[in-house]
Design a protein around this motif. Sequence first.
Motif, PDB file in Angstrom:
ATOM      1  N   SER A 121       0.832  -1.207   0.000  1.00 16.57           N
ATOM      2  CA  SER A 121       0.000   0.000   0.000  1.00 16.57           C
ATOM      3  C   SER A 121       0.864   1.254   0.000  1.00 16.57           C
ATOM      4  O   SER A 121       0.501   2.273  -0.606  1.00 16.57           O
ATOM      5  CB  SER A 121      -0.950   0.001   1.206  1.00 16.57           C
ATOM      6  OG  SER A 121      -0.231  -0.094   2.422  1.00 16.57           O
ATOM      7  N   GLY A 122       2.025   1.192   0.658  1.00 23.01           N
ATOM      8  CA  GLY A 122       2.939   2.328   0.645  1.00 23.01           C
ATOM      9  C   GLY A 122       3.488   2.613  -0.739  1.00 23.01           C
ATOM     10  O   GLY A 122       3.702   3.773  -1.113  1.00 23.01           O
ATOM     11  N   THR A 123       3.716   1.570  -1.524  1.00 22.72           N
ATOM     12  CA  THR A 123       4.235   1.750  -2.883  1.00 22.72           C
ATOM     13  C   THR A 123       3.291   2.589  -3.724  1.00 22.72           C
ATOM     14  O   THR A 123       3.719   3.377  -4.576  1.00 22.72           O
ATOM     15  CB  THR A 123       4.447   0.376  -3.550  1.00 22.72           C
ATOM     16  OG1 THR A 123       5.318  -0.421  -2.724  1.00 22.72           O
ATOM     17  CG2 THR A 123       5.069   0.524  -4.921  1.00 22.72           C
ATOM     18  N   ARG A 124       1.994   2.464  -3.486  1.00 26.11           N
ATOM     19  CA  ARG A 124       0.997   3.223  -4.250  1.00 26.11           C
ATOM     20  C   ARG A 124       0.488   4.445  -3.491  1.00 26.11           C
ATOM     21  O   ARG A 124      -0.498   5.069  -3.925  1.00 26.11           O
ATOM     22  CB  ARG A 124      -0.189   2.311  -4.586  1.00 26.11           C
ATOM     23  CG  ARG A 124       0.174   1.081  -5.427  1.00 26.11           C
ATOM     24  CD  ARG A 124      -1.086   0.353  -5.849  1.00 26.11           C
ATOM     25  NE  ARG A 124      -0.809  -0.827  -6.673  1.00 26.11           N
ATOM     26  CZ  ARG A 124      -0.692  -2.054  -6.198  1.00 26.11           C
ATOM     27  NH1 ARG A 124      -0.838  -2.275  -4.898  1.00 26.11           N
ATOM     28  NH2 ARG A 124      -0.442  -3.074  -7.011  1.00 26.11           N
ATOM     29  N   ALA A 125       1.108   4.785  -2.387  1.00 24.19           N
ATOM     30  CA  ALA A 125       0.585   5.863  -1.544  1.00 24.19           C
ATOM     31  C   ALA A 125       0.505   7.191  -2.277  1.00 24.19           C
ATOM     32  O   ALA A 125      -0.475   7.935  -2.130  1.00 24.19           O
ATOM     33  CB  ALA A 125       1.451   6.006  -0.288  1.00 24.19           C
ATOM     34  N   ILE A 126       1.517   7.524  -3.071  1.00 25.91           N
ATOM     35  CA  ILE A 126       1.516   8.781  -3.817  1.00 25.91           C
ATOM     36  C   ILE A 126       0.886   8.600  -5.185  1.00 25.91           C
ATOM     37  O   ILE A 126      -0.037   9.340  -5.562  1.00 25.91           O
ATOM     38  CB  ILE A 126       2.947   9.328  -3.960  1.00 25.91           C
ATOM     39  CG1 ILE A 126       3.582   9.551  -2.579  1.00 25.91           C
ATOM     40  CG2 ILE A 126       2.936  10.627  -4.759  1.00 25.91           C
ATOM     41  CD1 ILE A 126       2.885  10.564  -1.717  1.00 25.91           C
ATOM     42  N   SER A 127       1.365   7.621  -5.941  1.00 21.80           N
ATOM     43  CA  SER A 127       0.876   7.436  -7.317  1.00 21.80           C
ATOM     44  C   SER A 127      -0.607   7.097  -7.363  1.00 21.80           C
ATOM     45  O   SER A 127      -1.288   7.416  -8.341  1.00 21.80           O
ATOM     46  CB  SER A 127       1.684   6.335  -8.009  1.00 21.80           C
ATOM     47  OG  SER A 127       1.561   5.092  -7.319  1.00 21.80           O
ATOM     48  N   GLY A 128      -1.134   6.472  -6.321  1.00 14.23           N
ATOM     49  CA  GLY A 128      -2.545   6.112  -6.296  1.00 14.23           C
ATOM     50  C   GLY A 128      -3.441   7.159  -5.686  1.00 14.23           C
ATOM     51  O   GLY A 128      -4.669   6.977  -5.638  1.00 14.23           O
ATOM     52  N   ASN A 129      -2.871   8.266  -5.211  1.00 20.69           N
ATOM     53  CA  ASN A 129      -3.666   9.329  -4.573  1.00 20.69           C
ATOM     54  C   ASN A 129      -3.261  10.696  -5.101  1.00 20.69           C
ATOM     55  O   ASN A 129      -3.184  11.668  -4.339  1.00 20.69           O
ATOM     56  CB  ASN A 129      -3.485   9.280  -3.050  1.00 20.69           C
ATOM     57  CG  ASN A 129      -4.044   8.018  -2.426  1.00 20.69           C
ATOM     58  OD1 ASN A 129      -5.235   7.917  -2.137  1.00 20.69           O
ATOM     59  ND2 ASN A 129      -3.177   7.031  -2.210  1.00 20.69           N
ATOM     60  N   LEU A 130      -2.999  10.780  -6.411  1.00 20.26           N
ATOM     61  CA  LEU A 130      -2.537  12.038  -6.991  1.00 20.26           C
ATOM     62  C   LEU A 130      -3.574  13.153  -6.865  1.00 20.26           C
ATOM     63  O   LEU A 130      -3.218  14.319  -6.709  1.00 20.26           O
ATOM     64  CB  LEU A 130      -2.179  11.830  -8.466  1.00 20.26           C
ATOM     65  CG  LEU A 130      -0.873  11.070  -8.736  1.00 20.26           C
ATOM     66  CD1 LEU A 130      -0.672  10.879 -10.219  1.00 20.26           C
ATOM     67  CD2 LEU A 130       0.307  11.810  -8.121  1.00 20.26           C
ATOM     68  N   GLY A 131      -4.858  12.790  -6.940  1.00 19.03           N
ATOM     69  CA  GLY A 131      -5.888  13.805  -6.785  1.00 19.03           C
ATOM     70  C   GLY A 131      -5.811  14.493  -5.433  1.00 19.03           C
ATOM     71  O   GLY A 131      -5.888  15.729  -5.347  1.00 19.03           O
ATOM     72  N   LEU A 132      -5.636  13.714  -4.394  1.00 20.89           N
ATOM     73  CA  LEU A 132      -5.516  14.266  -3.047  1.00 20.89           C
ATOM     74  C   LEU A 132      -4.214  15.054  -2.895  1.00 20.89           C
ATOM     75  O   LEU A 132      -4.205  16.134  -2.302  1.00 20.89           O
ATOM     76  CB  LEU A 132      -5.561  13.127  -2.027  1.00 20.89           C
ATOM     77  CG  LEU A 132      -5.501  13.507  -0.548  1.00 20.89           C
ATOM     78  CD1 LEU A 132      -6.696  14.373  -0.169  1.00 20.89           C
ATOM     79  CD2 LEU A 132      -5.452  12.253   0.325  1.00 20.89           C
ATOM     80  N   VAL A 133      -3.129  14.532  -3.445  1.00 23.85           N
ATOM     81  CA  VAL A 133      -1.829  15.190  -3.332  1.00 23.85           C
ATOM     82  C   VAL A 133      -1.847  16.549  -4.024  1.00 23.85           C
ATOM     83  O   VAL A 133      -1.293  17.531  -3.510  1.00 23.85           O
ATOM     84  CB  VAL A 133      -0.731  14.286  -3.927  1.00 23.85           C
ATOM     85  CG1 VAL A 133       0.596  15.040  -4.051  1.00 23.85           C
ATOM     86  CG2 VAL A 133      -0.537  13.043  -3.070  1.00 23.85           C
ATOM     87  N   ARG A 134      -2.488  16.620  -5.175  1.00 29.07           N
ATOM     88  CA  ARG A 134      -2.503  17.874  -5.937  1.00 29.07           C
ATOM     89  C   ARG A 134      -3.541  18.864  -5.447  1.00 29.07           C
ATOM     90  O   ARG A 134      -3.419  20.065  -5.693  1.00 29.07           O
ATOM     91  CB  ARG A 134      -2.753  17.560  -7.420  1.00 29.07           C
ATOM     92  CG  ARG A 134      -1.591  16.841  -8.086  1.00 29.07           C
ATOM     93  CD  ARG A 134      -1.950  16.315  -9.468  1.00 29.07           C
ATOM     94  NE  ARG A 134      -0.788  15.691 -10.116  1.00 29.07           N
ATOM     95  CZ  ARG A 134      -0.840  14.980 -11.220  1.00 29.07           C
ATOM     96  NH1 ARG A 134      -2.011  14.773 -11.826  1.00 29.07           N
ATOM     97  NH2 ARG A 134       0.264  14.454 -11.741  1.00 29.07           N
ATOM     98  N   ALA A 135      -4.553  18.384  -4.738  1.00 26.63           N
ATOM     99  CA  ALA A 135      -5.630  19.272  -4.301  1.00 26.63           C
ATOM    100  C   ALA A 135      -5.342  19.930  -2.956  1.00 26.63           C
ATOM    101  O   ALA A 135      -5.778  21.063  -2.724  1.00 26.63           O
ATOM    102  CB  ALA A 135      -6.945  18.500  -4.224  1.00 26.63           C
TER     103      ALA A 135
END
Length: 304
Positions: A121-135
């Motif tokens: 789950s950590g491997t996808r923590a950023i790449s899988g939550n780009l909407g949240l990261v950018r917002a």
Amino acid sequence: MSQVLHTPPPAPAQAEDDLAALAARHGLSVSGARPSLREYVRQLWARRHFISAFATAKLTAQYSEAKLGQIWQVATPLLNAAVYYFIFGILLGTSRGVSDYIPFLVTGVFVWTFTQNSIMSGTRAISGNLGLVRALHFPRAALPVSFALQQLQQLLFSMAALVVILLCFGVVPGVSWVLAFPVLLLQFVFNAGVSMVMARMGAKTPDIAQLMPFILRTWMYVSGVMWSIDSTLKHSNMPHVVKVLLESNPAAVYIDLMRFALIDSFKAHQLPHHVWAYALGWALVAGVGGFIYFWKAEETYGRG
């Protein structure tokens, strides 16, 4: 004939200096700039309630579409343990020479699943939550930490089933069960640190998420989840360096410490020398090192 004199445009370096001076005069800063390490820790601590709530929400939503719901939190590792028991315990005979093999196996599966799922789950923590990261603007380390916390919560739910299995096979609760708490704490720090390393790598190269299941499966097979490292090393002529690598393997260290804490028949002599030093050392190296490694790329997450 008149000549018109034009003021030459400022050099690039001069222009940058002028812009920097203008921003400083008006109290402006670069959006998304990486804060100092101390400030980053402070920001992360200030968002501890968000981390906890996000982890709980993810855990609740994980099986929301399944009819059995949260029962799968316990059923999944139990089914894995049943498959491993049939293949390794019965067909391959790894249960020979291992006392209380079913509690031994189930404990290993549950503890290993905690590490495996935290890293995946950590491997996808950023790449899988780009909407949240950018917002939203928040310390990006909150995401891999919250995923590791989610897996810790899931393990704690599963521990109820583990306790029932231990009692059914005659394992009596003892004072040593208290040791499970520091083991879980150290393992959580280790898992969170590795998750942050993989989150940074996965943010830059999303294809790593496709490779990780193969790496983790190999890691599981050498971590003594289904077989006893101690018994195997006693009856083998492996090179010394291989024995050291097997005994100091962080996944094996936390699994064996949990077995020592919960299972009466798993004695101290079955643990590698300096096992608590290994457990603490891996937690510090992964936790601190992974955090700094992740922090250094803070400005890049979610861009381009």
